[in-house]
Motif scaffolding. Structure first.
Motif, PDB file in Angstrom:
ATOM      1  N   LYS A  69      61.711 -67.901 -46.619  1.00 53.19           N
ATOM      2  CA  LYS A  69      62.371 -66.702 -47.113  1.00 53.19           C
ATOM      3  C   LYS A  69      62.932 -67.000 -48.494  1.00 53.19           C
ATOM      4  O   LYS A  69      63.431 -68.101 -48.747  1.00 53.19           O
ATOM      5  CB  LYS A  69      63.520 -66.300 -46.192  1.00 53.19           C
ATOM      6  CG  LYS A  69      63.092 -65.667 -44.895  1.00 53.19           C
ATOM      7  CD  LYS A  69      64.312 -65.207 -44.144  1.00 53.19           C
ATOM      8  CE  LYS A  69      63.935 -64.462 -42.892  1.00 53.19           C
ATOM      9  NZ  LYS A  69      65.127 -63.964 -42.206  1.00 53.19           N
ATOM     10  N   GLY A  70      62.879 -66.005 -49.370  1.00 52.30           N
ATOM     11  CA  GLY A  70      63.397 -66.159 -50.720  1.00 52.30           C
ATOM     12  C   GLY A  70      64.882 -65.859 -50.784  1.00 52.30           C
ATOM     13  O   GLY A  70      65.549 -65.678 -49.759  1.00 52.30           O
ATOM     14  N   LYS A  71      65.410 -65.792 -51.989  1.00 49.23           N
ATOM     15  CA  LYS A  71      66.815 -65.444 -52.183  1.00 49.23           C
ATOM     16  C   LYS A  71      67.042 -63.994 -51.813  1.00 49.23           C
ATOM     17  O   LYS A  71      66.144 -63.164 -51.925  1.00 49.23           O
ATOM     18  CB  LYS A  71      67.221 -65.668 -53.638  1.00 49.23           C
ATOM     19  CG  LYS A  71      67.294 -67.108 -54.038  1.00 49.23           C
ATOM     20  CD  LYS A  71      67.836 -67.231 -55.444  1.00 49.23           C
ATOM     21  CE  LYS A  71      68.046 -68.681 -55.802  1.00 49.23           C
ATOM     22  NZ  LYS A  71      68.563 -68.829 -57.166  1.00 49.23           N
ATOM     23  N   LYS A  72      68.262 -63.677 -51.416  1.00 48.98           N
ATOM     24  CA  LYS A  72      68.585 -62.324 -51.004  1.00 48.98           C
ATOM     25  C   LYS A  72      68.569 -61.378 -52.206  1.00 48.98           C
ATOM     26  O   LYS A  72      69.100 -61.694 -53.265  1.00 48.98           O
ATOM     27  CB  LYS A  72      69.944 -62.278 -50.332  1.00 48.98           C
ATOM     28  CG  LYS A  72      70.226 -60.970 -49.662  1.00 48.98           C
ATOM     29  CD  LYS A  72      71.304 -61.101 -48.624  1.00 48.98           C
ATOM     30  CE  LYS A  72      71.287 -59.889 -47.749  1.00 48.98           C
ATOM     31  NZ  LYS A  72      72.212 -60.007 -46.637  1.00 48.98           N
ATOM     32  N   ILE A  73      67.962 -60.227 -52.002  1.00 50.58           N
ATOM     33  CA  ILE A  73      67.908 -59.180 -53.021  1.00 50.58           C
ATOM     34  C   ILE A  73      68.796 -58.041 -52.537  1.00 50.58           C
ATOM     35  O   ILE A  73      68.638 -57.558 -51.418  1.00 50.58           O
ATOM     36  CB  ILE A  73      66.468 -58.693 -53.238  1.00 50.58           C
ATOM     37  CG1 ILE A  73      65.622 -59.837 -53.786  1.00 50.58           C
ATOM     38  CG2 ILE A  73      66.431 -57.502 -54.185  1.00 50.58           C
ATOM     39  CD1 ILE A  73      64.154 -59.516 -53.874  1.00 50.58           C
ATOM     40  N   PHE A  74      69.744 -57.626 -53.381  1.00 42.55           N
ATOM     41  CA  PHE A  74      70.671 -56.564 -53.019  1.00 42.55           C
ATOM     42  C   PHE A  74      70.212 -55.236 -53.599  1.00 42.55           C
ATOM     43  O   PHE A  74      69.771 -55.160 -54.735  1.00 42.55           O
ATOM     44  CB  PHE A  74      72.083 -56.864 -53.543  1.00 42.55           C
ATOM     45  CG  PHE A  74      72.709 -58.043 -52.864  1.00 42.55           C
ATOM     46  CD1 PHE A  74      73.204 -57.935 -51.578  1.00 42.55           C
ATOM     47  CD2 PHE A  74      72.794 -59.267 -53.505  1.00 42.55           C
ATOM     48  CE1 PHE A  74      73.777 -59.009 -50.934  1.00 42.55           C
ATOM     49  CE2 PHE A  74      73.364 -60.344 -52.875  1.00 42.55           C
ATOM     50  CZ  PHE A  74      73.854 -60.227 -51.586  1.00 42.55           C
ATOM     51  N   ILE A  75      70.355 -54.191 -52.797  1.00 40.93           N
ATOM     52  CA  ILE A  75      70.079 -52.829 -53.231  1.00 40.93           C
ATOM     53  C   ILE A  75      71.383 -52.063 -53.121  1.00 40.93           C
ATOM     54  O   ILE A  75      71.955 -51.965 -52.033  1.00 40.93           O
ATOM     55  CB  ILE A  75      68.992 -52.156 -52.366  1.00 40.93           C
ATOM     56  CG1 ILE A  75      67.645 -52.862 -52.556  1.00 40.93           C
ATOM     57  CG2 ILE A  75      68.821 -50.696 -52.738  1.00 40.93           C
ATOM     58  CD1 ILE A  75      67.287 -53.727 -51.425  1.00 40.93           C
ATOM     59  N   VAL A  86      76.149 -47.107 -50.945  1.00 40.62           N
ATOM     60  CA  VAL A  86      75.377 -47.778 -49.907  1.00 40.62           C
ATOM     61  C   VAL A  86      74.929 -49.123 -50.458  1.00 40.62           C
ATOM     62  O   VAL A  86      74.368 -49.206 -51.546  1.00 40.62           O
ATOM     63  CB  VAL A  86      74.125 -46.965 -49.488  1.00 40.62           C
ATOM     64  CG1 VAL A  86      73.281 -47.738 -48.503  1.00 40.62           C
ATOM     65  CG2 VAL A  86      74.523 -45.634 -48.913  1.00 40.62           C
ATOM     66  N   LYS A  87      75.219 -50.175 -49.699  1.00 40.58           N
ATOM     67  CA  LYS A  87      74.801 -51.514 -50.102  1.00 40.58           C
ATOM     68  C   LYS A  87      73.913 -52.090 -49.012  1.00 40.58           C
ATOM     69  O   LYS A  87      74.302 -52.167 -47.857  1.00 40.58           O
ATOM     70  CB  LYS A  87      76.018 -52.418 -50.305  1.00 40.58           C
ATOM     71  CG  LYS A  87      75.682 -53.806 -50.771  1.00 40.58           C
ATOM     72  CD  LYS A  87      76.937 -54.630 -50.966  1.00 40.58           C
ATOM     73  CE  LYS A  87      76.580 -56.044 -51.349  1.00 40.58           C
ATOM     74  NZ  LYS A  87      77.781 -56.881 -51.454  1.00 40.58           N
ATOM     75  N   ASN A  88      72.684 -52.451 -49.391  1.00 39.23           N
ATOM     76  CA  ASN A  88      71.734 -53.065 -48.475  1.00 39.23           C
ATOM     77  C   ASN A  88      71.134 -54.286 -49.151  1.00 39.23           C
ATOM     78  O   ASN A  88      71.287 -54.496 -50.354  1.00 39.23           O
ATOM     79  CB  ASN A  88      70.592 -52.102 -48.115  1.00 39.23           C
ATOM     80  CG  ASN A  88      71.010 -51.106 -47.073  1.00 39.23           C
ATOM     81  OD1 ASN A  88      71.697 -51.456 -46.123  1.00 39.23           O
ATOM     82  ND2 ASN A  88      70.608 -49.857 -47.261  1.00 39.23           N
ATOM     83  N   GLY A  89      70.409 -55.071 -48.383  1.00 38.69           N
ATOM     84  CA  GLY A  89      69.739 -56.231 -48.937  1.00 38.69           C
ATOM     85  C   GLY A  89      68.684 -56.750 -47.991  1.00 38.69           C
ATOM     86  O   GLY A  89      68.642 -56.382 -46.823  1.00 38.69           O
ATOM     87  N   PHE A  90      67.822 -57.609 -48.526  1.00 41.70           N
ATOM     88  CA  PHE A  90      66.791 -58.231 -47.705  1.00 41.70           C
ATOM     89  C   PHE A  90      66.367 -59.530 -48.359  1.00 41.70           C
ATOM     90  O   PHE A  90      66.633 -59.770 -49.543  1.00 41.70           O
ATOM     91  CB  PHE A  90      65.594 -57.305 -47.512  1.00 41.70           C
ATOM     92  CG  PHE A  90      64.780 -57.089 -48.753  1.00 41.70           C
ATOM     93  CD1 PHE A  90      63.629 -57.817 -48.980  1.00 41.70           C
ATOM     94  CD2 PHE A  90      65.154 -56.142 -49.701  1.00 41.70           C
ATOM     95  CE1 PHE A  90      62.882 -57.625 -50.129  1.00 41.70           C
ATOM     96  CE2 PHE A  90      64.416 -55.942 -50.841  1.00 41.70           C
ATOM     97  CZ  PHE A  90      63.272 -56.687 -51.061  1.00 41.70           C
TER      98      PHE A  90
END
Length: 107
Positions: A69-75, A86-90
């Motif tokens: 898995k790579g580094k977390k990307i925040f949306i 709204v804050k999400n990430g993957f």
């Protein structure tokens, strides 16, 4: 030096023999060997071959070494003056591959 530019999951990568590279997740088991046949460009000993869009005679053998898995990307989404946030990430999945060899078919 021998290298090729190939299409893996609709992204282009420069592959050099006996090097490692991280690509978008390939759904195969660790240790599997795969042939890539969507080669755009192939360079060997001063000769440059360009495909239109792909080269038919060239294929590349790769081996899957690891899935990570790579580094977390925040949306983050916000509408001003409305109180909407709204804050999400993957974490994107990658596969570490090793380029084993370039295979040229005779015509």
């Amino acid at each position: 030096m021998i290298y090729a530019i190939v299409n893996i999951k609709d992204k282009q990568f420069k592959l050099v023999e006996n090097k490692y590279i991280y690509v978008p997740h390939i759904s195969a088991k660790i240790g599997d060997k795969i042939l890539l046949n969507q080669v755009f460009l192939f360079y060997k000993e001063g000769k440059l071959l360009l495909g239109y869009p792909f080269l038919d005679r060239i294929s590349i053998e790769i081996e899957i070494l690891q899935h990570i898995k790579g580094k977390k990307i925040f949306i983050f989404k916000k509408k001003r003056r409305k109180g909407y946030k709204v804050k999400n990430g993957f974490r994107p999945l990658f596969s570490k591959i090793k380029i084993i060899s370039f295979l040229e078919k005779k015509q």
